[in-house]
Structure formats: structure tokens, C-alpha cells
Motif scaffolding. Sequence first.
Motif, PDB file in Angstrom:
ATOM      1  N   LEU A 130       9.379   6.492   6.784  1.00  0.00           N
ATOM      2  CA  LEU A 130       8.001   6.143   6.454  1.00  0.00           C
ATOM      3  C   LEU A 130       6.961   6.946   7.245  1.00  0.00           C
ATOM      4  O   LEU A 130       5.979   7.426   6.658  1.00  0.00           O
ATOM      5  CB  LEU A 130       7.784   4.643   6.635  1.00  0.00           C
TER       6      LEU A 130
ATOM      7  N   ASN B 299      -0.015  -4.652  -3.771  1.00  0.00           N
ATOM      8  CA  ASN B 299      -1.163  -4.921  -2.894  1.00  0.00           C
ATOM      9  C   ASN B 299      -1.974  -6.118  -3.376  1.00  0.00           C
ATOM     10  O   ASN B 299      -3.128  -6.284  -2.982  1.00  0.00           O
ATOM     11  CB  ASN B 299      -2.056  -3.678  -2.825  1.00  0.00           C
TER      12      ASN B 299
ATOM     13  N   GLU C 171       5.561  -0.654   1.625  1.00  0.00           N
ATOM     14  CA  GLU C 171       4.816   0.033   2.682  1.00  0.00           C
ATOM     15  C   GLU C 171       4.461   1.463   2.276  1.00  0.00           C
ATOM     16  O   GLU C 171       3.398   1.967   2.620  1.00  0.00           O
ATOM     17  CB  GLU C 171       5.620   0.028   3.985  1.00  0.00           C
ATOM     18  N   SER C 172       5.352   2.108   1.554  1.00  0.00           N
ATOM     19  CA  SER C 172       5.070   3.468   1.082  1.00  0.00           C
ATOM     20  C   SER C 172       3.914   3.472   0.087  1.00  0.00           C
ATOM     21  O   SER C 172       3.027   4.330   0.141  1.00  0.00           O
ATOM     22  CB  SER C 172       6.328   4.058   0.440  1.00  0.00           C
TER      23      SER C 172
ATOM     24  N   LYS D 288       1.542   1.240  -0.087  1.00  0.00           N
ATOM     25  CA  LYS D 288       0.323   0.929   0.677  1.00  0.00           C
ATOM     26  C   LYS D 288      -0.169   2.142   1.464  1.00  0.00           C
ATOM     27  O   LYS D 288      -1.369   2.311   1.688  1.00  0.00           O
ATOM     28  CB  LYS D 288       0.586  -0.246   1.625  1.00  0.00           C
TER      29      LYS D 288
ATOM     30  N   HIS E  41      11.591   0.683   1.762  1.00  0.00           N
ATOM     31  CA  HIS E  41      10.208   0.595   2.257  1.00  0.00           C
ATOM     32  C   HIS E  41       9.198   0.834   1.128  1.00  0.00           C
ATOM     33  O   HIS E  41       8.102   1.340   1.374  1.00  0.00           O
ATOM     34  CB  HIS E  41       9.970   1.550   3.428  1.00  0.00           C
TER      35      HIS E  41
ATOM     36  N   LYS F 113       4.031   9.265   5.542  1.00  0.00           N
ATOM     37  CA  LYS F 113       2.603   9.124   5.859  1.00  0.00           C
ATOM     38  C   LYS F 113       1.996  10.466   6.263  1.00  0.00           C
ATOM     39  O   LYS F 113       0.863  10.785   5.890  1.00  0.00           O
ATOM     40  CB  LYS F 113       2.409   8.083   6.966  1.00  0.00           C
TER      41      LYS F 113
END
Length: 310
Positions: free
Chosen positions: A174, A230, A201-202, A204, A198, A178
Motif C-alpha cells: 500500500l 467510501n 484502503e487502496s 481511498k 487492501h 500511494k
Amino acid sequence: MENSQKGFIPVMLTPFLSDGNIDYPALTQLTEIYLQAGSSGLFANCLSSEMFELSDKERIAAIKHVIKVVDGAVPVVATGTFGGPIAKQADFVKAVSDAGVEAVIAITSLLADESESDEVFNDRVFDLFNQTSNIPIGFYECPVPYKKVLKPQQLADFVATGRVIYHKDTCLDLPQIKEKLKLTAGQAFGLYDAYIVHAVESLKAGSSGLSCIQGNYFPELIVWLCDHYNDNALKDEVQVVQQFLIDNMDVMHNVYPVVSKYFLQKRGLKISTFTRRNVGSFTPTVVKEVEKLFDDYSALRSDLNIEVFI
């Protein structure tokens, strides 16, 4: 492929007849299922498609068939590099582009050997760019023949040329994703994450979407996750879906893609479990695990009120 709304790009299967030839009626139905599920694009001729077991003629024929069925509804990308001199790879990139795809995907591990440096790899990429005019390109960090993960700055340098519009990321990291997103921000480019562990989270963090094998079991669930990752009103349900995907990682990867074809059979798709690639034995134990996955998914789908077409 860059899209402000998160999307799912399935890595397509290739259905085969029992004699080993491509089953085009099943490929039509499979393509329609991906579309009905809400996929925002399709990745044809990829590892899940058993691309290394197809001839060049079969690769082009399958890609053209998918594009015909899609009929412009969503963009289609497809692999166009299979090793050898860059001039040879460039010729096939052009052939795949001529079939009508949105972008031609380059397999990172087929542009340089594992022992070769990043500089050699970069030179080959730019050589491929030079020999393929203005054809839009994507990258796929395919684990076969070995996994060549692009460093964030490498990817940024390639995207900065304006030629790269798609990236299927398999780094499983992750923080690295990012950094890739940070360095490519503002470009007409989409990073699609393959690692479902993930996924939330990815998304987001700014990934354009997901491109994972789990979509070859329940594409509508991956689309649901892209749509609601989200959504604060559904945060508990999103966590349940993320955990369901994590808990079933091993089942879905074991003897793949035979297991996903069997799962699709249970959903009602007329597809054989034939595979040209040797992926291990489809034992009674594996069958039992997939049948439990089907039951568990059916319950989850019902809880989330997700509509399915088969």
C-alpha cells in the motif's frame, strides 16, 4: 481508463470446449456477465485468460470477439507483448491495437530479464514507445515468468510521456501504491489494484479501481465495493465485504482458474472447467471449499441486496 468514479476492470477468463478449443458462445456470455455486473472496462488476453497458452491467432481472435460483444459499452485493454526483440513485440502491439483496444498492455517481466538493470528495462520501454507510434500503452506486473514491479519513479517517468493510461498493480504494498499515485497525480492515467486484501484502503488512497481475480467469481461484488468503499452509511457492510474477500483469498487462488470456472458453472454459466495450463488437481476437497464459498457468497449477496444476472 482514468476515471473519477472508481471502477472494476475484470481480468477475463478464456472459456474452452472439452477438446481445448476456445468456446466463443461461452466467451460471449461471460463478457455479457461482466458488463451486466457494472464493470467499467475489460482486460482481455491476460494471465487469467491463459494468454501464454494461446497462439497469436487465438489471442487476436479472442480480443476481437470480446470487442464485438462489448460494442463500445466500455473500453477494452489487452496484452500485446510476449517476449523477444522489441521490434517483434512492437509488431504484435500494433496488431492488438488494430483489433480495436483502448490500450495495449505490456508485461513488465517480458521487457527485461530478471538479472537486467532498471536502466536496461527503461531503455526497452522507451524503445517500445518509439516503435509503436502513439498507441496508448498500459503495464501489467504479471507474476509470470517472474514479477517485475515498477518503482514509483519509473512508472511516473513512463506516465509523464502521455503514452501510458493504465497500470495493473501487483506490488501488494500500500505505501508503494500511494507513492505511485502521488507521482502520477494529474495525469490521464489510471492505476488499478490487483490485491484485494487492501482494496478499500487502496481505493481511498486514490486508485482508479480494482483489477482482481475475485471478479471471476462475483464481479457484481467487486463493483459494489468500488461504488460504496467510501460510503459512511455502509461502512460496516464495506468492512464485512473486505473481510469476506480476505478470508477467501486462499480458496480463490487454489487451482485457479479451474475453481473460478466451476464457481461460474454453479452460477449458471455454460462454461467447462477445462484449462490448458497445469494448475494442479481439482480434488474433492477443493470442490467442497468452492461450494462453501458459493453458499457463503449467496448469503452475503442476499444481505447486501446485490442483483445478479446468473
